[in-house]
Design a protein around this motif. Sequence first.
Motif, PDB file in Angstrom:
ATOM      1  N   LEU A 179     -33.060  10.752  -9.104  1.00  0.00           N
ATOM      2  CA  LEU A 179     -34.116   9.946  -8.468  1.00  0.00           C
ATOM      3  C   LEU A 179     -34.788  10.730  -7.340  1.00  0.00           C
ATOM      4  CD1 LEU A 179     -35.494   7.147  -8.100  1.00  0.00           C
ATOM      5  CD2 LEU A 179     -33.592   6.532  -6.600  1.00  0.00           C
ATOM      6  N   GLU A 180     -33.997  11.420  -6.549  1.00  0.00           N
ATOM      7  CA  GLU A 180     -34.538  12.191  -5.427  1.00  0.00           C
ATOM      8  C   GLU A 180     -35.385  13.370  -5.893  1.00  0.00           C
ATOM      9  OE1 GLU A 180     -30.975  13.217  -3.381  1.00  0.00           O
ATOM     10  OE2 GLU A 180     -30.809  11.279  -2.336  1.00  0.00           O
ATOM     11  N   ASN A 189     -31.665   1.783 -15.685  1.00  0.00           N
ATOM     12  CA  ASN A 189     -32.461   0.773 -14.981  1.00  0.00           C
ATOM     13  C   ASN A 189     -31.567  -0.097 -14.104  1.00  0.00           C
ATOM     14  OD1 ASN A 189     -31.375  -0.168 -17.460  1.00  0.00           O
ATOM     15  ND2 ASN A 189     -32.767  -1.916 -17.480  1.00  0.00           N
ATOM     16  N   LEU A 227     -30.567   1.943 -11.042  1.00  0.00           N
ATOM     17  CA  LEU A 227     -31.671   1.919 -10.085  1.00  0.00           C
ATOM     18  C   LEU A 227     -31.719   0.593  -9.332  1.00  0.00           C
ATOM     19  CD1 LEU A 227     -34.465   3.643 -12.201  1.00  0.00           C
ATOM     20  CD2 LEU A 227     -33.464   4.525 -10.086  1.00  0.00           C
ATOM     21  N   ASP A 228     -31.506  -0.505 -10.059  1.00  0.00           N
ATOM     22  CA  ASP A 228     -31.495  -1.820  -9.406  1.00  0.00           C
ATOM     23  C   ASP A 228     -30.398  -1.891  -8.343  1.00  0.00           C
ATOM     24  OD1 ASP A 228     -33.620  -2.828 -10.831  1.00  0.00           O
ATOM     25  OD2 ASP A 228     -32.390  -3.864 -12.327  1.00  0.00           O
ATOM     26  N   LEU A 242     -28.952   0.716  -6.731  1.00  0.00           N
ATOM     27  CA  LEU A 242     -29.255   1.633  -5.628  1.00  0.00           C
ATOM     28  C   LEU A 242     -30.358   1.094  -4.727  1.00  0.00           C
ATOM     29  CD1 LEU A 242     -29.109   5.039  -7.535  1.00  0.00           C
ATOM     30  CD2 LEU A 242     -27.437   4.154  -5.894  1.00  0.00           C
ATOM     31  N   ASN A 243     -31.252   0.287  -5.300  1.00  0.00           N
ATOM     32  CA  ASN A 243     -32.340  -0.303  -4.512  1.00  0.00           C
ATOM     33  C   ASN A 243     -31.984  -1.658  -3.917  1.00  0.00           C
ATOM     34  OD1 ASN A 243     -34.274   1.794  -4.846  1.00  0.00           O
ATOM     35  ND2 ASN A 243     -34.727   1.077  -6.908  1.00  0.00           N
ATOM     36  N   GLY A 244     -30.721  -2.090  -4.103  1.00  0.00           N
ATOM     37  CA  GLY A 244     -30.251  -3.317  -3.483  1.00  0.00           C
ATOM     38  C   GLY A 244     -30.681  -4.590  -4.172  1.00  0.00           C
ATOM     39  N   ARG A 245     -31.156  -4.470  -5.400  1.00  0.00           N
ATOM     40  CA  ARG A 245     -31.621  -5.668  -6.109  1.00  0.00           C
ATOM     41  C   ARG A 245     -30.484  -6.431  -6.789  1.00  0.00           C
ATOM     42  NH1 ARG A 245     -36.266  -2.158  -7.098  1.00  0.00           N
ATOM     43  NH2 ARG A 245     -35.299  -1.328  -8.978  1.00  0.00           N
ATOM     44  N   LYS A 260     -28.781   8.789  -8.437  1.00  0.00           N
ATOM     45  CA  LYS A 260     -29.342   8.994  -7.098  1.00  0.00           C
ATOM     46  C   LYS A 260     -29.892  10.407  -6.960  1.00  0.00           C
ATOM     47  CE  LYS A 260     -28.176   8.546  -2.198  1.00  0.00           C
ATOM     48  NZ  LYS A 260     -27.115   8.209  -1.213  1.00  0.00           N
ATOM     49  N   ALA A 298     -38.355   7.697  -9.848  1.00  0.00           N
ATOM     50  CA  ALA A 298     -37.817   6.625 -10.693  1.00  0.00           C
ATOM     51  C   ALA A 298     -38.463   6.553 -12.060  1.00  0.00           C
ATOM     52  CB  ALA A 298     -37.974   5.280  -9.984  1.00  0.00           C
TER      53      ALA A 298
END
Length: 294
Positions: free
Chosen positions: A222-223, A238, A241-242, A244-247, A219, A227
């Motif tokens: 990423l900021e 990866n 990231l998925d 953290l992005n709610g995927r 996180k 990404a």
Amino acid sequence: MILPILGGPTGSGKTALTQILDPNRFEIISFDSRQVYWDLPVGTTSPTTEEKNYIRHHLVGFLSAGESPNANQFSILAKEAMEDIRNRGKIPFIVCGTGFYLRAFLLGMFPVPFVPESTKRYVLDLPLEEASQILKEKDPMASESLSPKDGYRIRRALEVVLTGILWSEVSKSQVGGYLAQNPDLRVVGHWINHPRPELYARINERVSAIAEGMLIECKRVLEIYGADCPGLRSLGYNFALDFLNGRIDRNTFLDRLAQSHRNYAKRQITWFKKDPILSAISYADAVKVFKNIK
């Protein structure tokens, strides 16, 4: 002169083994293409502060997640580290997870030209079939020499070809090679070979330990870098990231993270089995060999 080398897949205990070495005799040179990132120490399972305080480590945490390492740059830095350690009367001890970097350093590498980052990203985003077709059109000799399933080498060749230089010409010769430049070296090289169920259990335990910290540093990076930064292409990010992005949910994140580490370990083992310099050894025997090395 002696050159001890310890290889092994992720989770095999390479860093732990360095803690039995005499820090007055040895210093570590890490050959790991992901542990180069200072801002991603958890997810790349870099040596801890305590481990580095016990015995000095070189080539760990010297790049930011916004930068890309490459084998040529790494070989230059590794040679400088080797000379620095020897000049201070100590023995360089190579610890390797990235077999390609080790081979490039010891045996030399093709004299490839500079490839712009934009070209690398373009090639990386191409479907393998399309990349293969473009390579076949621009450098048919290179295309014929590569396995159609070898995505890494096909894309590497295409990167070079897109700079205007044929891979089929570049790959005819190698430059550098620390062993050729230092023929008096005596290599003592092994890679840790755990029984597969034991290795996978170790990996699963490691993933459970690093998952939360990995999400935190992912996180943060990423900021700062976004990404698409090179550091977040490291193993498992990866999936972070998925999540953290709610995927995906947390359980899926953990499952996929563990599976990716097990798959990576399999690829590393395949590489080490073919390595002409390193031989397989159990962890217990590796401790005996390297603890008593003269």
